[in-house]
Scaffold this motif. Sequence first.
Motif, mmCIF file in Angstrom:
data_model
loop_
_atom_site.group_PDB
_atom_site.id
_atom_site.type_symbol
_atom_site.label_atom_id
_atom_site.label_comp_id
_atom_site.label_asym_id
_atom_site.label_seq_id
_atom_site.Cartn_x
_atom_site.Cartn_y
_atom_site.Cartn_z
ATOM 1 N N ARG A 1 0.821 -1.224 0.000
ATOM 2 C CA ARG A 1 0.000 0.000 0.000
ATOM 3 C C ARG A 1 0.850 1.267 0.000
ATOM 4 O O ARG A 1 0.490 2.281 0.600
ATOM 5 N N GLY A 2 1.992 1.199 -0.679
ATOM 6 C CA GLY A 2 2.887 2.347 -0.687
ATOM 7 C C GLY A 2 2.293 3.571 -1.341
ATOM 8 O O GLY A 2 2.602 4.711 -0.967
ATOM 9 N N PHE A 3 1.431 3.363 -2.336
ATOM 10 C CA PHE A 3 0.829 4.491 -3.060
ATOM 11 C C PHE A 3 -0.689 4.330 -3.092
ATOM 12 O O PHE A 3 -1.334 4.572 -4.096
ATOM 13 N N ASP A 4 -1.251 3.928 -1.971
ATOM 14 C CA ASP A 4 -2.693 3.744 -1.856
ATOM 15 C C ASP A 4 -3.328 5.058 -1.419
ATOM 16 O O ASP A 4 -2.891 5.673 -0.443
ATOM 17 N N ALA A 5 -4.361 5.489 -2.146
ATOM 18 C CA ALA A 5 -4.985 6.781 -1.843
ATOM 19 C C ALA A 5 -5.862 6.718 -0.601
ATOM 20 O O ALA A 5 -6.188 7.757 -0.021
ATOM 21 N N ARG A 6 -6.240 5.491 -0.161
ATOM 22 C CA ARG A 6 -7.210 5.375 0.920
ATOM 23 C C ARG A 6 -6.594 4.907 2.241
ATOM 24 O O ARG A 6 -7.112 5.211 3.306
ATOM 25 N N GLU A 7 -5.509 4.105 2.163
ATOM 26 C CA GLU A 7 -4.941 3.521 3.378
ATOM 27 C C GLU A 7 -3.465 3.854 3.501
ATOM 28 O O GLU A 7 -2.781 4.066 2.502
ATOM 29 N N ALA A 8 -2.992 3.852 4.738
ATOM 30 C CA ALA A 8 -1.572 4.125 4.991
ATOM 31 C C ALA A 8 -0.729 2.939 4.537
ATOM 32 O O ALA A 8 -1.211 1.808 4.474
ATOM 33 N N PRO A 9 0.543 3.184 4.210
ATOM 34 C CA PRO A 9 1.417 2.070 3.817
ATOM 35 C C PRO A 9 1.474 1.009 4.913
ATOM 36 O O PRO A 9 1.431 1.298 6.107
ATOM 37 N N LEU A 10 1.582 -0.258 4.499
ATOM 38 C CA LEU A 10 1.633 -1.380 5.430
ATOM 39 C C LEU A 10 3.000 -1.402 6.121
ATOM 40 O O LEU A 10 4.043 -1.357 5.465
ATOM 41 N N ALA A 11 2.989 -1.484 7.430
ATOM 42 C CA ALA A 11 4.237 -1.520 8.188
ATOM 43 C C ALA A 11 4.874 -2.898 8.068
ATOM 44 O O ALA A 11 4.169 -3.918 7.996
ATOM 45 N N PRO A 12 6.217 -2.976 8.076
ATOM 46 C CA PRO A 12 6.886 -4.284 7.982
ATOM 47 C C PRO A 12 6.426 -5.259 9.070
ATOM 48 O O PRO A 12 6.310 -6.460 8.810
ATOM 49 N N ALA A 13 6.138 -4.771 10.288
ATOM 50 C CA ALA A 13 5.726 -5.671 11.369
ATOM 51 C C ALA A 13 4.407 -6.357 11.031
ATOM 52 O O ALA A 13 4.236 -7.566 11.240
ATOM 53 N N ASP A 14 3.442 -5.593 10.473
ATOM 54 C CA ASP A 14 2.156 -6.176 10.110
ATOM 55 C C ASP A 14 2.306 -7.167 8.966
ATOM 56 O O ASP A 14 1.662 -8.215 8.940
ATOM 57 N N LEU A 15 3.150 -6.813 7.993
ATOM 58 C CA LEU A 15 3.344 -7.705 6.858
ATOM 59 C C LEU A 15 4.005 -9.016 7.300
ATOM 60 O O LEU A 15 3.636 -10.107 6.852
ATOM 61 N N LEU A 16 4.969 -8.943 8.220
ATOM 62 C CA LEU A 16 5.621 -10.154 8.713
ATOM 63 C C LEU A 16 4.640 -11.048 9.449
ATOM 64 O O LEU A 16 4.719 -12.277 9.349
ATOM 65 N N THR A 17 3.714 -10.456 10.164
ATOM 66 C CA THR A 17 2.677 -11.260 10.823
ATOM 67 C C THR A 17 1.887 -12.042 9.779
ATOM 68 O O THR A 17 1.628 -13.249 9.934
ATOM 69 N N GLN A 18 1.496 -11.369 8.697
ATOM 70 C CA GLN A 18 0.745 -12.030 7.622
ATOM 71 C C GLN A 18 1.549 -13.192 7.033
ATOM 72 O O GLN A 18 1.023 -14.287 6.820
#
Length: 926
Positions: free
Chosen positions: A332-349
């Motif tokens: 979500r680096g260039f998402d107009a609606r949501e903030a970029p995904l943090a590495p910690a959240d992505l690692l959880t996924q």
Amino acid sequence: MAEIGAGARVELLGPVRLLDGDRAVAIGGPGVRGLLALLALRAGKVVALEEIIDALWGHDPPATARTIVHGNVSQLRRMLRDMPDGPVAQILTSPPGYRLSIDLERIDAHRARALLEHAALEPPKRAAVLLAEALALWQGPALSGVPDSVRAPELEDLRLAVHGARVDADLRLRRHNELIVELSPIVRADPLAERTAGQLMRALYHAGRRGDALELYRTVSRATLRVLGVEPGSELRGLHERVLNDDLGLREVTGPQRAEPGPAPLQLPAALPALAGRDEELAWLDGLAGTAGSTVAVVSGTAGVGKSALVVWWAHRAGRFFPDGVLFASLRGFDAREAPLAPADLLTQFLLGLGVASSEVPERLHERVALYRSLIAGRRMLVLLDDARTVEQVRPLLPPGSRSMTVVTSRSRLEGLAVSNAARVRVLGTLAPEAAVRVIEELAGPGDFDLNHALARLCGYLPLALRIAGARLSSSPQWTRKDLVDELGNERTRLAALQVDGTDGTDSGVRAAFDVSLRGLSPDLARPLRWLGALPVESVGPQLMAAVARIPVGPARRALRALATHNLLAETARDVFAPHDLVRLYLRELAESELDSDERSAGLGRAVSYYQAASDTARRRMLRIVDSLDFTGSRPADELPPLRTFDEAQRWFAAEWPNLLAVLDAAYAAGRYSDVWRLARVAHTYRVVHPLSDDWNRLVDLGLAAAEAAGEVLGQCWMLISRCAIALTFELPQGCLADAERALDLASELGDKRLVTSANIHLGSALSLLSHHDEAIERLREAVAETERTGDLELRGQALANCAETEKRAGRVQEAIAHQLGSLEIDRELGDDSYAVVSLNNLAELHLRAGDRAAAERYTREGVELATARQLELQEGVLRATLARILRAGGSVGAAREQYALAVRLCEWTNPGRVSDLRTEAAELD
């Protein structure tokens, strides 16, 4: 792979050769073969003349290097053209150099690469056949017979890759004994070749020679310690451990393999039903996936170019490369609606996808990173990180030493990953026209050929815009292709027509995608981008950007390069930056909304001032200047491009000509009439040297209209003289005399004696063009006498040349020779090569008329060499026609025919009105 028919082929994998079918064509020595190799290595792409010279001679080229290259190009062109099966290949002049146009299958190195890429998609048996065919293309050391300075180490890398892939295929086919015989001498000769050593270890192990495999590892380990001071790489060490533990299964060989049944994460989103026009990019990803070890790939490109669509589509078909699964996440680096995904959240996924219970996911980021890397360390997985914004967002997710492949997409090039993680970066461009049409037809069905292509062009061949257009047609039957072409044809409404309104009221169309890119920019980058939107130019360089934005050149260059890394601009040549067509429209809207009319007007004024200074500086490197306009002191030299030589000035004018005309049109529309005629006059010099009728007439007509609108007599006089020069160059008598007489009246009204002399010279030549030779000669001799009194070398050379031309028309050959020699002497004294080639041609024609063919041919060949070196196409065409007549007069019919053909080809581009007469002359040879 497709069979290659008759016609031109090029061999680089051994002695460099040009073939006609299976017959070798004698092309000459190392220099010609080196030139052919350079063009063939980069077939389809422009190879700059300076690059060719550097490659052929290194840092010490001869003074005639350019002439030698031009001659060798002509020689190769003739050989390609004369092949019986027609010109399946041709060398095109594409400033700043040349481009070889040929089917890549006709070049052995490109064919070998294609076979390697094709084999990666095939089962082992078929892959082994294709790779053996590729290896057979090597007939010795690559690029034999060319100068030592011509190097292509990538060809040896290609050979090693093909050989390694073929061995992998044979390992999967269990041809172990044959491989032991083949690989043993290779490893003995080069024990540092770890990939080959690993392949031999596998072959020995599966042939029942486990002890020999372990001894081979010890030999390689001793060699690497002795030579490099380190242990073998992790791949070979891991293989050694498996051989020691006797757990090397048959399926564990390097290269693509099918996934074994069992749980594996498969997190891919749905792919498009079809993907048009991305074969090269898919082959690139396949090639990276087929390599051993950890690989990081970055697919970058502007908003809407189809980065995510490409990697997801590829990942769905590349599962055989990754038997342990696929992880996918949108950052979500260039998402107009949501903030970029943090590495910690992505690692959880990712950890949950790898089977870690939610209760066992570590709290701290570094612990999650460590666990993630441990879990995939021994696996062959694909990790897709879509829509990354920064390097920092991605770097924690890159496992060092893993066998997995990571593919990142981003609007930024993330060049930091190339530095820190050896990432391979691919910038995704827009689609080719045919592929763009296929995207529209996938959604809207087949349609009219011309309308479909017009629609694709108006969408800028950008996949997002193409899909919006196709969706509009499919969902709204009342809209025809013609309706949509008409709507998109208006630049003011095009982005609005490519808008997509969501149910929540948000726009997910083209403009919205560009908005997101802009919002992420720092003010230091956003400001230059707004100023670019205020300009009518197609491209911009650091100097123009600095002038318009009122910043130093260094920061302007850095800003443009940063914008290119964000893919808002493309660096189309060194220090030349251009936005995509739809980005250009977006930037114009941005400038109109965020800069007031006074600011935009001031920006245009600064652009005009910049082009006046740069054009005036450039023209003084190309030709003697006879008018009084001087902008050279209006800007410091370090705020202009390097314009120190004829060639630099010529290249600058050629590159900037479309921009210069666009700025002139905009300035005229804004009522800047005084600026317009002055810029038109200083730019006129370039067209004197490189005459193109349409461009030249457009420039001068605009300048004259501006001078008249401004009511400036000086401007009208000089623009009438400029229009006279066009008529004299292309021998168009209509209106020439009236323009010259009016220019003389205006010069007299101003009381400017030098201007009067210049107008008299053009009036005399206009009279000559109308066959009023006596009156013309009298007026021109008066001009010669006047310049002798004033010591004005520039005007004296011009008067002598025009007088000689008039005397030639009148049949006064000896007088004409004397005057023309005087003109040539001044040309050389002033360093005016563009005038010198005209003098040389006139002397050749005069000596031919006097019956001295030897002198005529000598002058002509000297002129051809100079015109070729300076890329003076119109003058070269005239000289080659003169040379053809000289050769015909001497009975050399074949040589004359060749010169006529070259002259016709040049005139088709520079002076089409002469083509018919030249063809008639050539036909008389038969």
